[in-house]
Design a protein around this motif. Structure first.
Motif, mmCIF file in Angstrom:
data_model
loop_
_atom_site.group_PDB
_atom_site.id
_atom_site.type_symbol
_atom_site.label_atom_id
_atom_site.label_comp_id
_atom_site.label_asym_id
_atom_site.label_seq_id
_atom_site.Cartn_x
_atom_site.Cartn_y
_atom_site.Cartn_z
ATOM 1 N N ASN A 93 0.832 -1.201 0.000
ATOM 2 C CA ASN A 93 0.000 0.000 0.000
ATOM 3 C C ASN A 93 0.862 1.245 0.000
ATOM 4 O OD1 ASN A 93 -2.763 -0.739 -0.125
ATOM 5 N ND2 ASN A 93 -2.631 -1.538 1.965
ATOM 6 N N GLU A 94 2.022 1.153 0.648
ATOM 7 C CA GLU A 94 2.908 2.306 0.725
ATOM 8 C C GLU A 94 3.606 2.583 -0.602
ATOM 9 O OE1 GLU A 94 4.982 0.914 4.223
ATOM 10 O OE2 GLU A 94 4.291 2.640 5.349
ATOM 11 N N ILE A 95 3.660 1.588 -1.492
ATOM 12 C CA ILE A 95 4.171 1.856 -2.834
ATOM 13 C C ILE A 95 3.248 2.854 -3.511
ATOM 14 C CG2 ILE A 95 4.425 0.856 -5.143
ATOM 15 C CD1 ILE A 95 5.746 -1.514 -3.965
ATOM 16 N N LYS A 96 1.949 2.692 -3.305
ATOM 17 C CA LYS A 96 0.987 3.648 -3.840
ATOM 18 C C LYS A 96 1.238 5.032 -3.267
ATOM 19 C CE LYS A 96 -3.302 3.430 -2.431
ATOM 20 N NZ LYS A 96 -4.702 2.978 -2.267
ATOM 21 N N ASP A 97 1.543 5.093 -1.960
ATOM 22 C CA ASP A 97 1.831 6.378 -1.336
ATOM 23 C C ASP A 97 3.114 6.988 -1.899
ATOM 24 O OD1 ASP A 97 -0.418 6.052 0.230
ATOM 25 O OD2 ASP A 97 0.693 5.194 1.921
ATOM 26 N N SER A 98 4.108 6.134 -2.171
ATOM 27 C CA SER A 98 5.361 6.623 -2.753
ATOM 28 C C SER A 98 5.127 7.197 -4.141
ATOM 29 C CB SER A 98 6.397 5.489 -2.823
ATOM 30 O OG SER A 98 6.779 5.067 -1.540
ATOM 31 N N CYS A 99 4.209 6.586 -4.883
ATOM 32 C CA CYS A 99 3.881 7.100 -6.216
ATOM 33 C C CYS A 99 3.299 8.509 -6.111
ATOM 34 C CB CYS A 99 2.893 6.171 -6.917
ATOM 35 S SG CYS A 99 3.627 4.631 -7.523
ATOM 36 N N LYS A 100 2.441 8.733 -5.120
ATOM 37 C CA LYS A 100 1.863 10.065 -4.941
ATOM 38 C C LYS A 100 2.928 11.046 -4.484
ATOM 39 C CE LYS A 100 -2.848 8.517 -3.905
ATOM 40 N NZ LYS A 100 -3.930 8.466 -2.890
ATOM 41 N N GLU A 101 3.768 10.604 -3.553
ATOM 42 C CA GLU A 101 4.816 11.471 -3.013
ATOM 43 C C GLU A 101 5.794 11.912 -4.103
ATOM 44 O OE1 GLU A 101 8.778 10.792 -0.256
ATOM 45 O OE2 GLU A 101 7.013 9.553 0.124
ATOM 46 N N LEU A 102 6.152 10.991 -4.999
ATOM 47 C CA LEU A 102 7.146 11.277 -6.034
ATOM 48 C C LEU A 102 6.524 11.688 -7.361
ATOM 49 C CD1 LEU A 102 9.457 8.191 -5.316
ATOM 50 C CD2 LEU A 102 9.880 10.574 -4.650
ATOM 51 N N ASP A 103 5.185 11.716 -7.403
ATOM 52 C CA ASP A 103 4.455 12.059 -8.631
ATOM 53 C C ASP A 103 4.788 11.079 -9.760
ATOM 54 O OD1 ASP A 103 2.594 13.550 -10.043
ATOM 55 O OD2 ASP A 103 4.101 14.943 -10.836
ATOM 56 N N ILE A 104 4.798 9.795 -9.412
ATOM 57 C CA ILE A 104 5.089 8.732 -10.380
ATOM 58 C C ILE A 104 3.878 8.513 -11.282
ATOM 59 C CG2 ILE A 104 5.580 6.260 -10.626
ATOM 60 C CD1 ILE A 104 7.938 7.869 -9.537
ATOM 61 N N ASP A 105 4.124 8.271 -12.567
ATOM 62 C CA ASP A 105 2.993 7.998 -13.452
ATOM 63 C C ASP A 105 3.091 6.648 -14.150
ATOM 64 O OD1 ASP A 105 4.127 10.737 -15.522
ATOM 65 O OD2 ASP A 105 5.020 8.764 -15.227
ATOM 66 N N PHE A 106 4.093 5.827 -13.776
ATOM 67 C CA PHE A 106 4.217 4.504 -14.395
ATOM 68 C C PHE A 106 5.112 3.635 -13.514
ATOM 69 C CE2 PHE A 106 5.358 1.450 -17.783
ATOM 70 C CZ PHE A 106 4.132 1.314 -18.434
ATOM 71 N N ILE A 107 4.759 2.361 -13.369
ATOM 72 C CA ILE A 107 5.568 1.414 -12.601
ATOM 73 C C ILE A 107 6.006 0.284 -13.515
ATOM 74 C CG2 ILE A 107 5.585 -0.262 -10.695
ATOM 75 C CD1 ILE A 107 3.467 1.430 -9.290
ATOM 76 N N VAL A 108 7.273 -0.086 -13.434
ATOM 77 C CA VAL A 108 7.778 -1.272 -14.122
ATOM 78 C C VAL A 108 8.391 -2.174 -13.067
ATOM 79 C CG1 VAL A 108 9.290 -2.198 -15.915
ATOM 80 C CG2 VAL A 108 8.327 0.085 -16.175
ATOM 81 N N MET A 109 7.981 -3.429 -13.025
ATOM 82 C CA MET A 109 8.556 -4.330 -12.029
ATOM 83 C C MET A 109 8.681 -5.742 -12.568
ATOM 84 S SD MET A 109 5.513 -4.728 -9.210
ATOM 85 C CE MET A 109 6.628 -5.668 -8.139
ATOM 86 N N GLY A 110 9.632 -6.465 -12.022
ATOM 87 C CA GLY A 110 9.852 -7.847 -12.424
ATOM 88 C C GLY A 110 9.039 -8.801 -11.583
ATOM 89 N N SER A 111 8.816 -9.998 -12.123
ATOM 90 C CA SER A 111 8.063 -11.014 -11.393
ATOM 91 C C SER A 111 8.428 -12.387 -11.938
ATOM 92 C CB SER A 111 6.560 -10.790 -11.541
ATOM 93 O OG SER A 111 5.828 -11.855 -10.964
ATOM 94 N N HIS A 112 8.442 -13.373 -11.046
ATOM 95 C CA HIS A 112 8.584 -14.768 -11.487
ATOM 96 C C HIS A 112 7.237 -15.473 -11.413
ATOM 97 C CE1 HIS A 112 8.343 -15.776 -7.252
ATOM 98 N NE2 HIS A 112 9.360 -14.987 -7.013
ATOM 99 N N GLY A 113 6.174 -14.701 -11.055
ATOM 100 C CA GLY A 113 4.840 -15.286 -10.997
ATOM 101 C C GLY A 113 4.624 -16.113 -9.745
ATOM 102 N N ALA A 114 3.444 -16.714 -9.669
ATOM 103 C CA ALA A 114 3.098 -17.578 -8.543
ATOM 104 C C ALA A 114 2.014 -18.532 -9.001
ATOM 105 C CB ALA A 114 2.605 -16.753 -7.348
ATOM 106 N N THR A 115 2.081 -19.753 -8.526
ATOM 107 C CA THR A 115 1.079 -20.755 -8.881
ATOM 108 C C THR A 115 0.748 -21.606 -7.663
ATOM 109 O OG1 THR A 115 2.813 -22.312 -9.573
ATOM 110 C CG2 THR A 115 1.853 -20.902 -11.283
#
Length: 274
Positions: A93-115
């Motif tokens: 949830n705080e990633i969302k807050d960081s986006c507002k704080e830094l005025d971020i308009d796009f996120i790129v992140m890696g993932s190995h998925g989950a099953t």
């Protein structure tokens, strides 16, 4: 797209995402904000706690700084403005807050998925970010020597509340010269005729000047499986989908197709918040 946030744990998956973010930054002339989430127990960061272990906290901070320094030496980041941020005990949830704080308009992140059981009880980190993010999230699964998006599958139910997300997808497609494949998956539980489906899509895109698109009506057992099957048949470079970001009990019962795709798709997935 001016500011791109890249959460990193310095893993291979995170670096795969950073490489793609660097390509996007060069395409859009954007800046990158690297965010490292340090998992430090609270007693190590609380000065009021008599057992606080400041030297250990400093060790983790210095280790993160060294890893940042090593990343900054990589050729693919040269010429790009990169900001480094470290936060301890951060939640998704705080990633969302960081986006507002830094005025971020796009996120790129890696993932190995989950099953399987891991998906049921833990889920992937990317899934949690997709669920809470107010800005588009691009999830990268593999290394990309170049990030070219020729064929972009945009899956939707093509109802009016998705129109803004489609506009965002069009902007992304225009930047890469992509063809968008508008996909409506029909299942036994949401049956409609092909004529009705095509009419809904045509009404949905009416007024849009973007004309580099195809329309696909596909029948399948589930919406998710339909999206995966069509994307495979088209050899799509990217899957795009809207998300409501359901949380709590609503998410438990209703689930989210976008989060399932983030976990299961082998190709990049971009999500747009409705």
């Amino acid at each position: 797209m001016n500011k791109i946030l890249v959460p990193t744990d310095f893993s291979d998956q995170a670096e795969n995402a950073l490489k793609v973010a660097a390509m996007l930054a060069k395409t859009y002339n954007a800046e990158i904000y690297l965010l490292h989430m340090m998992e430090i127990p609270m007693q190590h960061t609380d000065p009021a706690n008599s057992h606080s272990d400041i030297p250990e906290t400093l060790f983790f901070m210095k280790l993160a700084q060294k890893r940042f320094a090593d990343l900054m030496e990589q050729d693919y980041l040269q010429g790009i403005t990169v900001h480094e941020t470290v936060k301890a005990d951060i939640t998704f949830n705080e990633i969302k807050d960081s986006c507002k704080e830094l005025d971020i308009d796009f996120i790129v992140m890696g993932s190995h998925g989950a099953t399987g059981l891991k998906e049921m009880f833990v889920g992937s980190n990317a899934e949690k970010v997709v669920r809470t993010s107010e800005v588009p999230v691009l999830v990268i699964k593999n290394e990309h020597n170049s990030f070219n998006v020729s064929d972009f599958v945009f899956a939707s139910d093509f109802k009016n509340d998705n129109k803004d997300t489609y506009k965002q997808a069009v902007k992304f497609a225009e930047a890469f010269g992509s063809r968008i494949h508008l996909l409506l998956v029909i299942t036994s539980s949401n049956f409609m005729t092909t004529y009705e489906a095509k009419s809904r899509i045509n009404d949905f895109i009416s007024g849009q000047k973007f004309d580099n698109y195809t329309i696909t009506i596909h029948n399948d057992s589930t919406v998710e499986q339909g999206i995966l099957n069509v994307s495979k048949d088209l050899n799509a470079d990217l899957i795009g989908i809207s998300t409501h970001g359901r949380q709590g009990i609503a998410h438990f019962f209703n689930g989210s197709i976008s989060e399932d795709l983030v976990n299961h798709a082998k190709r990049p997935v971009i999500t747009f918040k409705i």
